[in-house]
Design a protein around this motif. Structure first.
Motif, PDB file in Angstrom:
ATOM      1  N   PRO A  83      33.380  70.356  -0.401  1.00 30.02           N
ATOM      2  CA  PRO A  83      33.081  68.933  -0.297  1.00 30.02           C
ATOM      3  C   PRO A  83      33.237  68.430   1.139  1.00 30.02           C
ATOM      4  O   PRO A  83      33.947  69.014   1.954  1.00 30.02           O
ATOM      5  CB  PRO A  83      34.122  68.291  -1.213  1.00 30.02           C
ATOM      6  CG  PRO A  83      35.241  69.272  -1.256  1.00 30.02           C
ATOM      7  CD  PRO A  83      34.615  70.613  -1.125  1.00 30.02           C
ATOM      8  N   THR A  84      32.553  67.337   1.426  1.00 31.02           N
ATOM      9  CA  THR A  84      32.646  66.763   2.763  1.00 31.02           C
ATOM     10  C   THR A  84      33.958  65.998   2.891  1.00 31.02           C
ATOM     11  O   THR A  84      34.529  65.537   1.924  1.00 31.02           O
ATOM     12  CB  THR A  84      31.477  65.796   3.018  1.00 31.02           C
ATOM     13  OG1 THR A  84      31.517  64.777   2.036  1.00 31.02           O
ATOM     14  CG2 THR A  84      30.149  66.535   2.952  1.00 31.02           C
ATOM     15  N   THR A  85      34.418  65.857   4.120  1.00 31.65           N
ATOM     16  CA  THR A  85      35.673  65.144   4.357  1.00 31.65           C
ATOM     17  C   THR A  85      35.403  63.698   4.678  1.00 31.65           C
ATOM     18  O   THR A  85      34.258  63.309   5.014  1.00 31.65           O
ATOM     19  CB  THR A  85      36.430  65.782   5.542  1.00 31.65           C
ATOM     20  OG1 THR A  85      35.592  65.741   6.689  1.00 31.65           O
ATOM     21  CG2 THR A  85      36.792  67.213   5.233  1.00 31.65           C
ATOM     22  N   SER A  86      36.394  62.870   4.597  1.00 28.24           N
ATOM     23  CA  SER A  86      36.227  61.443   4.901  1.00 28.24           C
ATOM     24  C   SER A  86      36.096  61.253   6.403  1.00 28.24           C
ATOM     25  O   SER A  86      36.531  62.093   7.194  1.00 28.24           O
ATOM     26  CB  SER A  86      37.426  60.669   4.368  1.00 28.24           C
ATOM     27  OG  SER A  86      38.600  61.097   5.019  1.00 28.24           O
ATOM     28  N   PRO A  87      35.513  60.138   6.838  1.00 33.05           N
ATOM     29  CA  PRO A  87      35.364  59.901   8.274  1.00 33.05           C
ATOM     30  C   PRO A  87      36.749  59.666   8.903  1.00 33.05           C
ATOM     31  O   PRO A  87      37.709  59.340   8.228  1.00 33.05           O
ATOM     32  CB  PRO A  87      34.488  58.649   8.342  1.00 33.05           C
ATOM     33  CG  PRO A  87      34.648  57.997   7.019  1.00 33.05           C
ATOM     34  CD  PRO A  87      34.920  59.088   6.034  1.00 33.05           C
ATOM     35  N   THR A  88      36.778  59.796  10.226  1.00 29.81           N
ATOM     36  CA  THR A  88      38.065  59.628  10.923  1.00 29.81           C
ATOM     37  C   THR A  88      38.495  58.170  10.849  1.00 29.81           C
ATOM     38  O   THR A  88      37.685  57.259  10.787  1.00 29.81           O
ATOM     39  CB  THR A  88      37.919  60.038  12.393  1.00 29.81           C
ATOM     40  OG1 THR A  88      36.885  59.257  12.986  1.00 29.81           O
ATOM     41  CG2 THR A  88      37.590  61.508  12.526  1.00 29.81           C
ATOM     42  N   VAL A  89      39.795  57.948  10.865  1.00 23.65           N
ATOM     43  CA  VAL A  89      40.350  56.613  10.729  1.00 23.65           C
ATOM     44  C   VAL A  89      40.129  55.814  11.997  1.00 23.65           C
ATOM     45  O   VAL A  89      39.725  54.653  11.968  1.00 23.65           O
ATOM     46  CB  VAL A  89      41.845  56.695  10.391  1.00 23.65           C
ATOM     47  CG1 VAL A  89      42.468  55.315  10.361  1.00 23.65           C
ATOM     48  CG2 VAL A  89      42.050  57.404   9.067  1.00 23.65           C
ATOM     49  N   ASN A  90      40.375  56.410  13.136  1.00 26.35           N
ATOM     50  CA  ASN A  90      40.218  55.741  14.423  1.00 26.35           C
ATOM     51  C   ASN A  90      39.137  56.461  15.229  1.00 26.35           C
ATOM     52  O   ASN A  90      39.446  57.338  16.032  1.00 26.35           O
ATOM     53  CB  ASN A  90      41.529  55.738  15.205  1.00 26.35           C
ATOM     54  CG  ASN A  90      42.578  54.920  14.530  1.00 26.35           C
ATOM     55  OD1 ASN A  90      42.282  53.892  13.959  1.00 26.35           O
ATOM     56  ND2 ASN A  90      43.832  55.378  14.615  1.00 26.35           N
ATOM     57  N   PRO A  91      37.878  56.132  15.044  1.00 22.62           N
ATOM     58  CA  PRO A  91      36.832  56.848  15.798  1.00 22.62           C
ATOM     59  C   PRO A  91      36.929  56.530  17.282  1.00 22.62           C
ATOM     60  O   PRO A  91      37.304  55.450  17.690  1.00 22.62           O
ATOM     61  CB  PRO A  91      35.534  56.316  15.192  1.00 22.62           C
ATOM     62  CG  PRO A  91      35.901  55.000  14.636  1.00 22.62           C
ATOM     63  CD  PRO A  91      37.333  55.089  14.203  1.00 22.62           C
ATOM     64  N   VAL A  92      36.612  57.514  18.106  1.00 21.85           N
ATOM     65  CA  VAL A  92      36.668  57.378  19.555  1.00 21.85           C
ATOM     66  C   VAL A  92      35.377  56.732  20.016  1.00 21.85           C
ATOM     67  O   VAL A  92      34.274  57.194  19.694  1.00 21.85           O
ATOM     68  CB  VAL A  92      36.854  58.743  20.225  1.00 21.85           C
ATOM     69  CG1 VAL A  92      36.862  58.600  21.728  1.00 21.85           C
ATOM     70  CG2 VAL A  92      38.139  59.385  19.735  1.00 21.85           C
ATOM     71  N   THR A  93      35.477  55.649  20.752  1.00 23.82           N
ATOM     72  CA  THR A  93      34.283  55.000  21.300  1.00 23.82           C
ATOM     73  C   THR A  93      34.195  55.302  22.789  1.00 23.82           C
ATOM     74  O   THR A  93      35.170  55.153  23.506  1.00 23.82           O
ATOM     75  CB  THR A  93      34.345  53.485  21.091  1.00 23.82           C
ATOM     76  OG1 THR A  93      35.554  52.988  21.662  1.00 23.82           O
ATOM     77  CG2 THR A  93      34.314  53.138  19.608  1.00 23.82           C
ATOM     78  N   PRO A  94      33.038  55.750  23.255  1.00 24.73           N
ATOM     79  CA  PRO A  94      32.927  56.078  24.695  1.00 24.73           C
ATOM     80  C   PRO A  94      32.894  54.857  25.570  1.00 24.73           C
ATOM     81  O   PRO A  94      32.703  53.778  25.187  1.00 24.73           O
ATOM     82  CB  PRO A  94      31.619  56.855  24.789  1.00 24.73           C
ATOM     83  CG  PRO A  94      30.880  56.609  23.532  1.00 24.73           C
ATOM     84  CD  PRO A  94      31.859  56.090  22.531  1.00 24.73           C
TER      85      PRO A  94
END
Length: 94
Positions: A83-94
């Protein structure tokens, strides 16, 4: 005569395993106190330009560098089974 008996009883008592363990424990505690509380373990004051930044990324951005995230996975890496995993909690923004 009594001094010989006293010296003999002291030397026998010092060979007891409990006494040896207490001597070793006392020496170990003394060594830890010397190492942990010596003048070399004092906090070092940092200059303002070093203490100002909490992370390496903050310091890099302050001098104008771009901090970009790495590619999420290698192009030659196969798809992960399951199964796929959940998205990251704190995504990194460039």
């Amino acid at each position: 005569m009594t001094t010989d008996r006293f010296a003999n009883s002291i030397s026998i008592a010092l060979r007891h395993p409990g006494v040896i363990a207490l001597i070793v424990a006392g020496m170990t505690i003394a060594a830890m106190l010397i190492v942990d509380h010596g003048p070399w373990s004092r906090a070092k004051a940092q200059p303002a330009h070093v203490a100002m930044y909490a992370t390496t990324g903050d310091a890099a951005r302050a001098v104008g560098a771009k901090v970009l995230p790495t590619e999420p996975k290698s192009p030659v890496e196969p798809e992960r089974p399951g199964p796929t995993t959940s998205p990251t909690v704190n995504p990194v923004t460039p």
